[in-house]
Write an enzyme that holds these catalytic residues in place. Structure first.
Site, PDB file in Angstrom:
ATOM      1  N   TYR A   1       0.839  -1.218   0.000  1.00 28.15           N
ATOM      2  CA  TYR A   1       0.000   0.000   0.000  1.00 28.15           C
ATOM      3  C   TYR A   1       0.868   1.259   0.000  1.00 28.15           C
ATOM      4  O   TYR A   1       1.094   1.876   1.049  1.00 28.15           O
ATOM      5  CB  TYR A   1      -0.900   0.015   1.241  1.00 28.15           C
ATOM      6  CG  TYR A   1      -1.831  -1.171   1.341  1.00 28.15           C
ATOM      7  CD1 TYR A   1      -2.845  -1.363   0.396  1.00 28.15           C
ATOM      8  CD2 TYR A   1      -1.712  -2.098   2.362  1.00 28.15           C
ATOM      9  CE1 TYR A   1      -3.701  -2.452   0.478  1.00 28.15           C
ATOM     10  CE2 TYR A   1      -2.566  -3.191   2.455  1.00 28.15           C
ATOM     11  CZ  TYR A   1      -3.553  -3.357   1.505  1.00 28.15           C
ATOM     12  OH  TYR A   1      -4.399  -4.429   1.597  1.00 28.15           O
TER      13      TYR A   1
ATOM     14  N   TRP B   1      -3.918   6.182   2.726  1.00 31.67           N
ATOM     15  CA  TRP B   1      -5.295   5.694   2.799  1.00 31.67           C
ATOM     16  C   TRP B   1      -6.042   6.457   3.884  1.00 31.67           C
ATOM     17  O   TRP B   1      -5.471   6.768   4.943  1.00 31.67           O
ATOM     18  CB  TRP B   1      -5.316   4.200   3.132  1.00 31.67           C
ATOM     19  CG  TRP B   1      -5.482   3.320   1.941  1.00 31.67           C
ATOM     20  CD1 TRP B   1      -6.627   2.695   1.535  1.00 31.67           C
ATOM     21  CD2 TRP B   1      -4.477   2.939   0.978  1.00 31.67           C
ATOM     22  NE1 TRP B   1      -6.402   1.969   0.389  1.00 31.67           N
ATOM     23  CE2 TRP B   1      -5.101   2.096   0.030  1.00 31.67           C
ATOM     24  CE3 TRP B   1      -3.128   3.231   0.814  1.00 31.67           C
ATOM     25  CZ2 TRP B   1      -4.414   1.549  -1.053  1.00 31.67           C
ATOM     26  CZ3 TRP B   1      -2.448   2.688  -0.255  1.00 31.67           C
ATOM     27  CH2 TRP B   1      -3.079   1.862  -1.182  1.00 31.67           C
ATOM     28  N   ASN B   2      -7.315   6.703   3.629  1.00 31.29           N
ATOM     29  CA  ASN B   2      -8.113   7.583   4.474  1.00 31.29           C
ATOM     30  C   ASN B   2      -8.233   7.113   5.929  1.00 31.29           C
ATOM     31  O   ASN B   2      -7.745   7.793   6.854  1.00 31.29           O
ATOM     32  CB  ASN B   2      -9.488   7.713   3.805  1.00 31.29           C
ATOM     33  CG  ASN B   2     -10.372   8.735   4.435  1.00 31.29           C
ATOM     34  OD1 ASN B   2     -10.390   8.879   5.638  1.00 31.29           O
ATOM     35  ND2 ASN B   2     -11.129   9.457   3.629  1.00 31.29           N
ATOM     36  N   TRP B   3      -8.845   5.974   6.162  1.00 27.08           N
ATOM     37  CA  TRP B   3      -9.070   5.630   7.575  1.00 27.08           C
ATOM     38  C   TRP B   3      -7.792   5.130   8.234  1.00 27.08           C
ATOM     39  O   TRP B   3      -7.613   5.274   9.444  1.00 27.08           O
ATOM     40  CB  TRP B   3     -10.304   4.776   7.797  1.00 27.08           C
ATOM     41  CG  TRP B   3     -10.387   3.349   7.360  1.00 27.08           C
ATOM     42  CD1 TRP B   3      -9.813   2.783   6.268  1.00 27.08           C
ATOM     43  CD2 TRP B   3     -11.140   2.310   8.009  1.00 27.08           C
ATOM     44  NE1 TRP B   3     -10.164   1.459   6.192  1.00 27.08           N
ATOM     45  CE2 TRP B   3     -10.979   1.137   7.240  1.00 27.08           C
ATOM     46  CE3 TRP B   3     -11.937   2.239   9.140  1.00 27.08           C
ATOM     47  CZ2 TRP B   3     -11.586  -0.072   7.584  1.00 27.08           C
ATOM     48  CZ3 TRP B   3     -12.551   1.034   9.479  1.00 27.08           C
ATOM     49  CH2 TRP B   3     -12.369  -0.101   8.712  1.00 27.08           C
ATOM     50  N   ASP B   4      -6.859   4.588   7.446  1.00 26.83           N
ATOM     51  CA  ASP B   4      -5.545   4.247   8.011  1.00 26.83           C
ATOM     52  C   ASP B   4      -4.880   5.487   8.598  1.00 26.83           C
ATOM     53  O   ASP B   4      -4.204   5.438   9.636  1.00 26.83           O
ATOM     54  CB  ASP B   4      -4.606   3.696   6.933  1.00 26.83           C
ATOM     55  CG  ASP B   4      -5.095   2.397   6.318  1.00 26.83           C
ATOM     56  OD1 ASP B   4      -6.159   2.428   5.674  1.00 26.83           O
ATOM     57  OD2 ASP B   4      -4.414   1.373   6.474  1.00 26.83           O
TER      58      ASP B   4
ATOM     59  N   GLY C   1     -14.087  -0.157   3.478  1.00 24.65           N
ATOM     60  CA  GLY C   1     -12.865  -0.546   4.171  1.00 24.65           C
ATOM     61  C   GLY C   1     -12.781  -2.052   4.378  1.00 24.65           C
ATOM     62  O   GLY C   1     -11.747  -2.564   4.778  1.00 24.65           O
TER      63      GLY C   1
ATOM     64  N   ASP D   1     -12.829  -4.711   2.145  1.00 25.40           N
ATOM     65  CA  ASP D   1     -12.812  -4.832   0.694  1.00 25.40           C
ATOM     66  C   ASP D   1     -13.529  -6.048   0.107  1.00 25.40           C
ATOM     67  O   ASP D   1     -14.293  -5.916  -0.825  1.00 25.40           O
ATOM     68  CB  ASP D   1     -11.364  -4.847   0.194  1.00 25.40           C
ATOM     69  CG  ASP D   1     -10.622  -3.564   0.533  1.00 25.40           C
ATOM     70  OD1 ASP D   1     -11.037  -2.848   1.460  1.00 25.40           O
ATOM     71  OD2 ASP D   1      -9.615  -3.277  -0.139  1.00 25.40           O
TER      72      ASP D   1
ATOM     73  N   ARG E   1      -5.573 -12.968  -0.675  1.00 19.77           N
ATOM     74  CA  ARG E   1      -6.108 -11.783  -1.355  1.00 19.77           C
ATOM     75  C   ARG E   1      -7.422 -12.110  -2.069  1.00 19.77           C
ATOM     76  O   ARG E   1      -7.745 -13.270  -2.310  1.00 19.77           O
ATOM     77  CB  ARG E   1      -5.087 -11.272  -2.390  1.00 19.77           C
ATOM     78  CG  ARG E   1      -3.759 -10.837  -1.802  1.00 19.77           C
ATOM     79  CD  ARG E   1      -3.862  -9.564  -0.996  1.00 19.77           C
ATOM     80  NE  ARG E   1      -4.431  -8.473  -1.762  1.00 19.77           N
ATOM     81  CZ  ARG E   1      -4.685  -7.261  -1.258  1.00 19.77           C
ATOM     82  NH1 ARG E   1      -4.415  -7.007   0.006  1.00 19.77           N
ATOM     83  NH2 ARG E   1      -5.206  -6.314  -2.002  1.00 19.77           N
TER      84      ARG E   1
ATOM     85  N   GLU F   1      -1.022  -6.915   9.347  1.00 15.50           N
ATOM     86  CA  GLU F   1      -2.270  -6.313   8.864  1.00 15.50           C
ATOM     87  C   GLU F   1      -3.469  -6.963   9.575  1.00 15.50           C
ATOM     88  O   GLU F   1      -4.382  -6.292  10.013  1.00 15.50           O
ATOM     89  CB  GLU F   1      -2.360  -6.528   7.348  1.00 15.50           C
ATOM     90  CG  GLU F   1      -3.525  -5.829   6.691  1.00 15.50           C
ATOM     91  CD  GLU F   1      -3.485  -5.937   5.177  1.00 15.50           C
ATOM     92  OE1 GLU F   1      -2.681  -6.729   4.643  1.00 15.50           O
ATOM     93  OE2 GLU F   1      -4.265  -5.221   4.515  1.00 15.50           O
TER      94      GLU F   1
HETATM   95  C1  GLC Z   1      -7.135  -2.726   2.417  1.00 17.09           C
HETATM   96  C2  GLC Z   1      -8.193  -2.691   3.516  1.00 17.09           C
HETATM   97  C3  GLC Z   1      -8.606  -1.263   3.772  1.00 17.09           C
HETATM   98  C4  GLC Z   1      -7.372  -0.434   4.102  1.00 17.09           C
HETATM   99  C5  GLC Z   1      -6.268  -0.598   3.055  1.00 17.09           C
HETATM  100  C6  GLC Z   1      -4.951   0.005   3.497  1.00 17.09           C
HETATM  101  O1  GLC Z   1      -7.624  -2.240   1.223  1.00 17.09           O
HETATM  102  O2  GLC Z   1      -9.291  -3.490   3.195  1.00 17.09           O
HETATM  103  O3  GLC Z   1      -9.541  -1.182   4.808  1.00 17.09           O
HETATM  104  O4  GLC Z   1      -7.713   0.898   4.248  1.00 17.09           O
HETATM  105  O5  GLC Z   1      -6.040  -1.958   2.816  1.00 17.09           O
HETATM  106  O6  GLC Z   1      -4.531  -0.562   4.706  1.00 17.09           O
END
Ligand code: GLC
Length: 417
Positions: free
Chosen positions: A27, A31-34, A154, A156, A189, A380
């Site tokens: 990643y 990322w928003n909520w991260d 979130g 996925d 995945r 994770e």
């Molecule tokens: C995956 C998770 C998502 C998270 C992203 C980065 O896509 O499902 O919730 O924000 O990874 O960690």
């Protein structure tokens, strides 16, 4: 090195200067909520850096108020789909969907930890309000918050989306090369079947330049989701409290809260005995118990109806809380949102329970989460039966959950929750 120091080092190593990667490789963007978790994690030892994280996130806000789920600050060929596929229309290259709006809730928490950050929090408050207003304008169905792409929740590849995904025709999606499966084991995945549909939805959004009014008509996927509904309801309450403190105009917010409370009730599936996701296009419940089903307390809804299913699911695994019911068909302990236990969700669920006085379940979830990290570091997510670490390693939000909550004993955790 002790775990506190390891966790701090993960945040530092994933820090790209102003924003933090969830993990290197898998990643490579913000990322928003991260980011909300990262901001909180930093605030435990470097509050200034914590505030900067939220400010960088809000700097990607679109003119309509949306805050995207990914900000592509610097193009990285190791990730697909990138900015060329998404074609977002914000000030920073971005995706075209949002993610669970937990930033206001973390901002309130951070302010408690670092009162000196108040001017920075005040400056962001109107931006957060515009984002929340955007959800209220574009994403409601009977007061519940809908997602327009599985990644928006979130969660996925949660089984919640299977029925709606089956209704998507991926014809014409074209050739593409996934990158996620070159970073981690493909068995953990989502499958190609899922990916074709994810990309098709991205192409659909980009085809109308992410015009939300048009998308509402043509998007083949619209699901009312407990993750979104409960996190937004919680975030509205926190936005209200902050706005009152700052002397802002909060007159819209009580109505928003009432609407969302009614919406949350439309997600109660009596047959399942749990909060469930609901396919807006077919009108049907999905019949899925997930860890998002347990977020009602986080939203301030102390619902005794919801506890029996949670107790059963907690009893079925060694390390709660599983992201999907272990007794359900299709449970996969290592595949992403189809079974594994996720520290970030454990934190949200347990904090809500704690605040509503459901302390014994909250304590149990917290100590399971701490055991996972003590045994297997900051992954994770983890296999809920064996505790085996899975997905990406040295994960930002997992390290943040340790620093902000999991490392404390029960009494201390009550003080910080
Ligand atoms: C995956 C998770 C998502 C998270 C992203 C980065 O896509 O499902 O919730 O924000 O990874 O960690």
């Amino acid at each position: 090195m002790d775990l506190d120091e390891q966790a701090r080092q993960i945040l530092r190593k994933n820090d790209k200067g102003g924003y933090t990667l969830p993990t290197h490789g898998l990643y490579p963007y913000q990322w928003n909520w991260d980011s909300a978790f990262a901001a909180w994690g930093f605030t435990t030892f470097d509050p200034d850096r914590g505030w900067t994280e939220l400010e960088t996130l809000m700097s990607g806000q679109w003119d309509d108020g949306m805050v995207p789920h990914i900000l592509f600050h610097k193009v990285d060929p190791g990730y697909f789909p990138g900015p060329d596929v998404w074609q977002g229309r914000g000030p920073i290259p971005s995706s075209g969907i949002s993610q669970p709006p937990i930033a206001a809730s973390f901002m309130r928490k951070m302010l408690g930890m670092d009162p000196a950050g108040e001017p920075r929090a005040r400056a962001m408050w109107p931006q957060l309000k515009r984002w929340h207003a955007w959800f209220m304008a574009w994403r409601l169905d009977e007061g519940a918050v809908c997602i327009t792409h599985p990644w928006e929740a979130g969660r996925d590849n949660a089984p919640d989306w299977d029925a709606a995904m089956a209704g998507i025709d991926p014809t014409g999606v074209g050739e593409y090369t996934r990158r996620d499966t070159s970073h981690v084991d493909p068995a953990m995945r989502p499958t190609k079947y899922d990916y074709d549909r994810y990309i098709k939805l991205v192409q659909t959004g980009a085809s109308v330049n992410w015009d939300h009014a048009k998308l509402k008509e043509i998007n083949p996927f619209r699901v009312a989701d407990p993750t979104m509904t409960f996190t937004l309801l919680r975030a509205q309450r926190d936005l209200l409290a902050l706005g009152q403190k700052f002397g802002e105009d909060v007159s819209d917010i009580p109505d928003w809260i009432e609407t969302l409370e009614k919406g949350a009730e439309t997600l109660w599936n009596a047959e399942l005995g749990a909060y469930d996701s609901r396919d807006v296009l077919t009108g049907k419940f999905n019949g899925i118990f997930s860890n998002a089903s347990a977020l009602c307390w986080y939203a301030g809804i102390d619902d005794a109806r919801a506890m029996p299913a949670i107790e059963r699911v907690m009893d079925a695994v060694e390390y709660g809380m599983a992201s999907y019911d272990p007794a359900a068909e299709g449970f996969e302990p290592l595949r992403y949102w189809r079974g594994p236990t996720w520290p970030i969700m454990n934190y949200l669920v347990a904090t809500g329970m704690e605040e509503c006085g459901q302390t014994s379940m909250a304590d149990r979830i917290r100590s399971d989460t701490a055991r996972l990290m003590r045994l297997n570091g900051f992954s994770e997510y983890y296999d809920p039966h064996t505790g085996a670490p899975a997905g990406g390693a040295t994960f930002t939000w997992t390290a943040a959950v340790w620093l902000g909550w999991a490392r404390f004993d029960h009494e201390e955790a009550r003080g910080v929750a």
